[in-house]
Design a protein around this motif. Structure first.
Motif, mmCIF file in Angstrom:
data_model
loop_
_atom_site.group_PDB
_atom_site.id
_atom_site.type_symbol
_atom_site.label_atom_id
_atom_site.label_comp_id
_atom_site.label_asym_id
_atom_site.label_seq_id
_atom_site.Cartn_x
_atom_site.Cartn_y
_atom_site.Cartn_z
ATOM 1 N N GLY A 100 0.829 -1.208 0.000
ATOM 2 C CA GLY A 100 0.000 0.000 0.000
ATOM 3 C C GLY A 100 0.858 1.250 0.000
ATOM 4 N N THR A 101 0.188 2.375 0.103
ATOM 5 C CA THR A 101 0.863 3.667 0.055
ATOM 6 C C THR A 101 1.953 3.795 1.120
ATOM 7 N N SER A 131 1.404 9.167 7.129
ATOM 8 C CA SER A 131 2.283 8.219 6.443
ATOM 9 C C SER A 131 3.242 8.951 5.503
ATOM 10 N N ASN A 177 1.155 15.181 -1.106
ATOM 11 C CA ASN A 177 0.051 14.415 -1.667
ATOM 12 C C ASN A 177 -0.517 15.138 -2.883
ATOM 13 N N VAL A 179 -3.618 14.741 -3.804
ATOM 14 C CA VAL A 179 -4.880 15.243 -3.247
ATOM 15 C C VAL A 179 -4.836 15.017 -1.743
ATOM 16 N N ASN A 181 -6.182 14.096 1.836
ATOM 17 C CA ASN A 181 -7.281 13.265 2.326
ATOM 18 C C ASN A 181 -8.134 14.002 3.350
ATOM 19 N N ASP A 206 2.190 11.340 -3.179
ATOM 20 C CA ASP A 206 1.297 10.389 -2.520
ATOM 21 C C ASP A 206 -0.021 10.487 -3.269
HETATM 22 C C1 PLP Z 1 -5.087 6.431 2.889
HETATM 23 C C2 PLP Z 1 -3.968 7.312 2.656
HETATM 24 C C3 PLP Z 1 -2.656 6.911 2.953
HETATM 25 C C4 PLP Z 1 -2.338 5.588 3.579
HETATM 26 O O1 PLP Z 1 -2.725 4.504 2.778
HETATM 27 P P1 PLP Z 1 -2.515 3.019 3.339
HETATM 28 O O2 PLP Z 1 -3.305 2.178 2.396
HETATM 29 O O3 PLP Z 1 -3.078 3.020 4.726
HETATM 30 O O4 PLP Z 1 -1.060 2.741 3.324
HETATM 31 C C5 PLP Z 1 -1.633 7.793 2.681
HETATM 32 N N1 PLP Z 1 -1.868 8.998 2.158
HETATM 33 C C6 PLP Z 1 -3.111 9.436 1.860
HETATM 34 C C7 PLP Z 1 -3.300 10.795 1.259
HETATM 35 C C8 PLP Z 1 -4.201 8.607 2.097
HETATM 36 O O5 PLP Z 1 -5.433 9.032 1.808
#
Ligand code: PLP
Length: 412
Positions: A100-101, A131, A177, A179, A181, A206
């Motif tokens: 994942g991210t 993250s 990022n 966008v 979140n 991101d």
């Molecule tokens: C959800 C999200 C993450 C983390 O993603 P994971 O799947 O939990 O690793 C990181 N950055 C943004 C902007 C997110 O929306």
């Protein structure tokens, strides 16, 4: 276009049939799922891909000579190519499967620990997910590099002029990022990338929150790294990809040691496998990768520009309705944003609102959304966040507005 004609041309009712979960009830009410920015729901087509994998060709990949292993390998590599095409990467081996991210960002941050030196600088934006903050802080501790923050304004937009002041020949990396979140802001990534490249800094985007709404073209953006999670775009949890330009992926050392990532191993010396295997130690989430490919197919079949247009209508409709509620404060009013609304109602705690609307079947997120610095900036403990997807409807927004009004009456 009126909402009815838009909804009709978009065929949302037909789309909703692909998502069995949307038929369930929660606390005696039909589910209204507005927590799509945390994780999106899964269509039957993706579930079918998962069942097909475990029913017909579950086997370890890249290892066996037997037929099942070969089939699983082919399907996994096909998924990589689907993802490559979707993001328009030049080469399939520039797509690294991750969990994942978060994993993708840590992989890159770890790699840069052998490149950065004391005095180097890293820029991050003020609106990052945890993250995309913590791994860089860890990297700075290890290397002596300095973390600097690109500030934002009260609308939730980055202050570009401040970015231009912060960036210099000391800047080696820029992370932000695509966008946000927490606010839904779409950042001006293209000009940030151009500017960063003018001082030879690499850029990691991101894309976790952008990928469900915007089809990013990594070559057009000329971005160095782009990371996403499958579960935000109708795929399963625990899988995602890191896109990296070949030259960068060649430069970075492997992240984890283990099977699959080696060319030869002896106790004296191990040589590493080429891309992408160098970064894919151990047995990966094979089924997850294949299901991610199915999710990308599913979303492309509906069409990203159709998705974005429809979600924008939902956003405008919900924003206008929410603003009619007295005491409403919306955080994040960037000119360009995705279908995310973060808000508070004066005098009420977001958690209380979230708990009460859940009693009426409505799923929203409350809290800091893994973006505490954003909350600190607005001097609030958290927000209520409603985030929409292409399978949501105007009717659901009406139910949500009614529920918010009821909750407000109960709490006053
Ligand atoms: C959800 C999200 C993450 C983390 O993603 P994971 O799947 O939990 O690793 C990181 N950055 C943004 C902007 C997110 O929306």
């Amino acid at each position: 276009m009126s909402q009815q004609t838009q909804a009709k041309t978009f065929e949302v009712e037909k789309i909703r049939k692909d998502f069995p979960i949307l038929n369930r009830e929660v606390n005696g009410y039909p589910l209204v799922y507005f927590d799509n920015a945390a994780t999106a729901q899964t269509p039957k087509q993706v579930m079918d891909a998962i069942v097909d994998y475990y029913s017909n060709y579950n086997a370890n990949i890249h290892r066996g000579v037997h037929s099942l292993s070969q089939e699983a390998t082919d399907k996994y590599e096909e998924a990589r190519i689907k993802i490559q095409k979707h993001f328009n990467a030049e080469k399939a081996h520039e797509i690294i499967f991750t969990s994942g991210t978060t994993h993708g960002i840590n992989l890159v941050a770890n790699g840069f620990s052998s490149i950065l030196k004391e005095g180097d600088e890293i820029l991050v934006s003020a609106m990052e997910h945890h993250s995309n903050i913590v791994p860089w802080q860890m990297l700075c501790e290890k290397t002596g590099a300095k973390l600097k923050v690109i500030p934002m304004d009260l609308k939730g937009e980055l202050i570009y002029a401040e970015f231009e002041k912060l960036i210099s020949s000391k800047t080696k990396l820029v992370f932000l990022n695509h966008v946000s979140n927490a606010l839904g802001t779409v950042n001006p990534v293209k000009s940030i990338i151009e500017k960063a490249h003018s001082v030879d800094a690499a850029v990691l985007l991101d894309g976790a929150q952008a990928a469900p709404h915007i089809k990013a073209d990594v070559q057009e953006l000329d971005v160095d790294f782009y990371v996403v999670s499958a579960h935000k775009m109708c795929g399963p949890t625990g899988v995602g990809v890191l896109y990296g330009k070949e030259e960068w992926l060649e430069k970075l050392p492997p992240y984890q040691g283990g099977g699959e990532m080696i060319a030869t191993v002896s106790f004296e010396k191990t040589t590493y496998a080429g891309l992408p295997h160098k970064f894919e130690a151990g047995t990966p989430n094979i089924c997850g990768g294949i299901a991610f490919g199915a999710a990308i197919d599913y979303m492309n079949e509906i069409g990203f520009s159709e998705i974005a247009a429809y979600e924008h209508e939902l956003l405008e409709y919900a924003t206008a309705k929410l603003k009619e509620i007295e005491g409403m404060k919306i955080y994040g009013e960037a000119a360009e944003k995705t279908a995310v609304i973060s808000f508070n109602i004066e005098g009420l705690h977001p958690y209380d609102i979230g708990t009460l609307v859940d009693k009426m079947g409505i799923a929203v997120r409350t809290g800091h959304h893994c973006a505490q610095p954003v909350m600190d900036f607005f001097k609030i403990p958290g927000t209520v966040r409603a985030s929409f997807s292409f399978y949501n409807t105007f009717h659901e927004i009406d139910l949500f507005i009614e529920a918010i009004k009821k909750a407000k009456m109960m709490l006053k």
